[in-house]
Design a protein around this motif. Structure first.
Motif, PDB file in Angstrom:
ATOM      1  N   LEU A 209       0.828  -1.206   0.000  1.00 38.13           N
ATOM      2  CA  LEU A 209       0.000   0.000   0.000  1.00 38.13           C
ATOM      3  C   LEU A 209       0.865   1.259   0.000  1.00 38.13           C
ATOM      4  N   LEU A 210       1.887   1.271   0.841  1.00 39.22           N
ATOM      5  CA  LEU A 210       2.774   2.434   0.879  1.00 39.22           C
ATOM      6  C   LEU A 210       3.503   2.617  -0.448  1.00 39.22           C
ATOM      7  N   GLN A 211       3.920   1.512  -1.071  1.00 40.38           N
ATOM      8  CA  GLN A 211       4.558   1.594  -2.383  1.00 40.38           C
ATOM      9  C   GLN A 211       3.575   2.122  -3.422  1.00 40.38           C
ATOM     10  N   ARG A 212       2.335   1.677  -3.344  1.00 39.99           N
ATOM     11  CA  ARG A 212       1.315   2.101  -4.304  1.00 39.99           C
ATOM     12  C   ARG A 212       0.992   3.584  -4.123  1.00 39.99           C
ATOM     13  N   ILE A 213       0.950   4.057  -2.890  1.00 39.38           N
ATOM     14  CA  ILE A 213       0.690   5.479  -2.625  1.00 39.38           C
ATOM     15  C   ILE A 213       1.841   6.332  -3.148  1.00 39.38           C
ATOM     16  N   ALA A 214       3.072   5.851  -2.955  1.00 38.31           N
ATOM     17  CA  ALA A 214       4.251   6.606  -3.387  1.00 38.31           C
ATOM     18  C   ALA A 214       4.355   6.687  -4.905  1.00 38.31           C
TER      19      ALA A 214
END
Length: 187
Positions: free
Chosen positions: A150-155
């Motif tokens: 999720l954090l990778q996708r947000i970034a």
């Protein structure tokens, strides 16, 4: 992005353990086959039987729809067969609770009369008698992986294709599965 446990492997591990203990008349209380979790766990059950040289008997398959009451009804049907199974694999912990209720209501004993195993280890599975043989999902690893993805996708929302991560289950062997045929004490 999707993070799941390998449901085929989960059912395969539990059922293989039962086969290795000598059981040949093995039933399953399967989950809803309209969802991949249900079909995957049924496929793992069948694959373990095949790998162990145990014929698949469709008469020993009941649907429990992943619910306790349906698991109870399915277990009652299986345990009342003229030739009941010596072991039952439940595709989740809710159906396992129904299975345990049926064993008690019929005056049977686990694992003396029937061995049982299921997917979704319960926090109290090692504190009851018999202690329950279960498949433990990698819950912590699943949560950590979801957060990382999720954090990778947000970034970087549009930089990669959706990811499908499959994590491995763990068989936790306890006392609810016994060698078959059971060696009984003489009267």
């Amino acid at each position: 992005d999707v993070v799941v446990m390998d449901n085929v492997r989960a059912a395969f591990l539990a059922t293989s353990h039962i086969v290795e203990l000598g059981h040949r008349r093995i039933a399953t209380i399967a989950g809803a086959t309209q969802v991949s979790t249900g079909t995957d766990r049924l496929a793992g059950f069948q694959a373990a039987l095949a790998a162990g040289g145990v014929p698949f008997d469709p008469d020993l398959v009941r649907s429990g729809n992943f619910r306790e009451d349906d698991g109870y009804a399915a277990a009652m049907e299986l345990l009342r067969l003229p030739s009941p199974p010596s072991a039952i694999f439940a595709a989740n912990n809710q159906m396992l609770i129904g299975l345990i209720r049926a064993i008690v209501d019929l005056g049977l004993s686990c694992p003396r009369d029937v061995s049982i195993a299921a997917v979704d280890d319960l926090p109290w599975a090692g504190a009851v008698s018999p202690r329950l043989t279960m498949i433990r999902q990698p819950v912590r690893e699943m949560g950590e992986t979801v957060v990382r993805l999720l954090l990778q996708r947000i970034a970087a929302p549009a930089t990669s294709e959706p990811r499908h991560v499959v994590l491995q289950p763990e068989l936790v062997v306890r006392d609810s599965c016994a060698r078959w045929p059971a060696v009984r004490d003489p009267l």
